[in-house]
Design an enzyme around this catalytic site. Sequence first.
Site, PDB file in Angstrom:
ATOM      1  CG  HIS A  69      -2.241  -1.004   1.032  1.00  0.00           C
ATOM      2  ND1 HIS A  69      -2.526  -1.745   2.029  1.00  0.00           N
ATOM      3  CD2 HIS A  69      -2.667  -1.244   0.063  1.00  0.00           C
ATOM      4  CE1 HIS A  69      -3.341  -2.559   1.601  1.00  0.00           C
ATOM      5  NE2 HIS A  69      -3.533  -2.442   0.346  1.00  0.00           N
ATOM      6  CD  GLU A  72      -0.570   0.537   4.322  1.00  0.00           C
ATOM      7  OE1 GLU A  72       0.215  -0.512   4.393  1.00  0.00           O
ATOM      8  OE2 GLU A  72      -1.806   0.413   4.461  1.00  0.00           O
ATOM      9  NE  ARG A 127      -6.382   0.106   0.741  1.00  0.00           N
ATOM     10  CZ  ARG A 127      -6.402  -0.652   2.027  1.00  0.00           C
ATOM     11  NH1 ARG A 127      -5.475  -0.412   2.781  1.00  0.00           N
ATOM     12  NH2 ARG A 127      -6.444  -1.992   1.964  1.00  0.00           N
ATOM     13  CG  HIS A 197      -0.167  -3.945   5.410  1.00  0.00           C
ATOM     14  ND1 HIS A 197      -0.959  -3.709   4.313  1.00  0.00           N
ATOM     15  CD2 HIS A 197       0.129  -5.141   4.846  1.00  0.00           C
ATOM     16  CE1 HIS A 197      -1.162  -4.349   3.600  1.00  0.00           C
ATOM     17  NE2 HIS A 197      -0.588  -5.462   3.957  1.00  0.00           N
ATOM     18  CD  GLU A 271      -2.266  -3.178   9.475  1.00  0.00           C
ATOM     19  OE1 GLU A 271      -1.625  -1.993   9.002  1.00  0.00           O
ATOM     20  OE2 GLU A 271      -3.254  -3.663   8.628  1.00  0.00           O
TER      21      GLU A 271
HETATM   22  N1  ING Z   1      -4.574  -3.256   6.547  1.00  0.00           N
HETATM   23  C1  ING Z   1      -4.568  -4.344   5.727  1.00  0.00           C
HETATM   24  C2  ING Z   1      -5.534  -4.426   4.529  1.00  0.00           C
HETATM   25  O1  ING Z   1      -4.852  -4.814   3.487  1.00  0.00           O
HETATM   26  C3  ING Z   1      -4.978  -6.897   6.300  1.00  0.00           C
HETATM   27  C4  ING Z   1      -5.069  -5.504   6.984  1.00  0.00           C
HETATM   28  C5  ING Z   1      -3.941  -7.731   6.427  1.00  0.00           C
HETATM   29  C6  ING Z   1      -6.066  -7.545   5.492  1.00  0.00           C
HETATM   30  C7  ING Z   1      -3.613  -8.696   6.027  1.00  0.00           C
HETATM   31  C8  ING Z   1      -5.731  -8.607   4.950  1.00  0.00           C
HETATM   32  C9  ING Z   1      -4.512  -9.493   5.347  1.00  0.00           C
HETATM   33  O2  ING Z   1      -6.583  -3.983   4.702  1.00  0.00           O
HETATM   34  C10 ING Z   1      -3.936  -2.037   5.703  1.00  0.00           C
HETATM   35  N2  ING Z   1      -3.771  -0.948   6.637  1.00  0.00           N
HETATM   36  O3  ING Z   1      -3.885  -1.869   4.758  1.00  0.00           O
HETATM   37 ZN    ZN Z   2      -1.818  -1.616   4.071  1.00  0.00          ZN
END
Ligand code: ING
Ligand code: ZN
Length: 308
Positions: A69, A72, A127, A197, A271
């Site tokens: 993303h 980030e 994003r 992330h 995260e």
């Molecule tokens: N969070 C992730 C997202 O893609 C995630 C959370 C992690 C989802 C692992 C699925 C698997 O939404 C962020 N901040 O992007």
């Molecule tokens: Zn992310």
Amino acid sequence: RHFREKHSYTRYNEWEKIVAWTERMAKKYPKLVSRVQIGKTYEDRPMYLLKVGKESGKKKVIFMDCGIHAREWISPAFCQWFVKQAVRTYETDKVMFKLLNNLNFYILPVFNIDGYVWTWTEDRMWRKNRANTSNSDCPGVDLNRNFKAKWGTIGISHKPCSQIYCGPSAESEPEIKAVTSFIREHLSSIRGYISFHSYSQILMFPYAYKDETAPNNDELNKVAKEAVEALSSLYGTEYTYGPTATTIYPCSGSSLDWAYDEGIKNAFTFELRDLGKYGFILPESKIRPTCRETMLAVKHIANYILTS
Ligand code: ING
Ligand code: ZN
């Protein structure tokens, strides 16, 4: 837009600096680092992967990616930090010596390069990638919704203007094709998958696409618990951990579930910092502490994979 002189581990680096850095690392540490191109982005930028580890026969591999993303920024900063620390501490840190002698880390420092460049030039909060969609006003596919893991079913949108647009089909995006074909080609040696992330300070594991726990949930939960304990031992930063769907939210098409379903049973997503005070705009002063503490968690996971 001002250009800084040089790449820095305690600053956010533009894409051009990161590419130059990948080349330098491979040249400077030929015995520990090599660089391969795994594909090209939608806008035709080369996707480089760094292989970090002592060259010797067939070894277990841990695949790590950062920056899927665009906004980030702490995530690519961590991948760069990891590579530097790995080569710098190889001879002095017993654990790192053992890790690099006995396994290879395959590191993709920026997964979503076009999006990352866009956050530097046009929109800091971007994003998705930068692919054209069926709506010319709304480019971009969410790359963490485009994997073939119950693609297009839950926690996604089929509308191009959405931040979580899953794309026209599974693996429609060139960035996804590059990563999935590379991983498929190396599946026999890949024992771990870790994606980075921000933000929220959570360590997650499968599944994201369903509420059920993974077959090896107890093992994943234990490794995650120990990893966040290691992380918090440095500055007391608190992390939560658990299966994605019930810890954060359910969603389909993620790299985490795809890697797991391909058979990579040690699959994690971080995260990173913070909890929302700065969110995606984490100040550069936080890069060093964030990366230092995250190293401890990643080394724990890697050591577990090596010895299991
Ligand atoms: N969070 C992730 C997202 O893609 C995630 C959370 C992690 C989802 C692992 C699925 C698997 O939404 C962020 N901040 O992007
Ligand atoms: Zn992310």
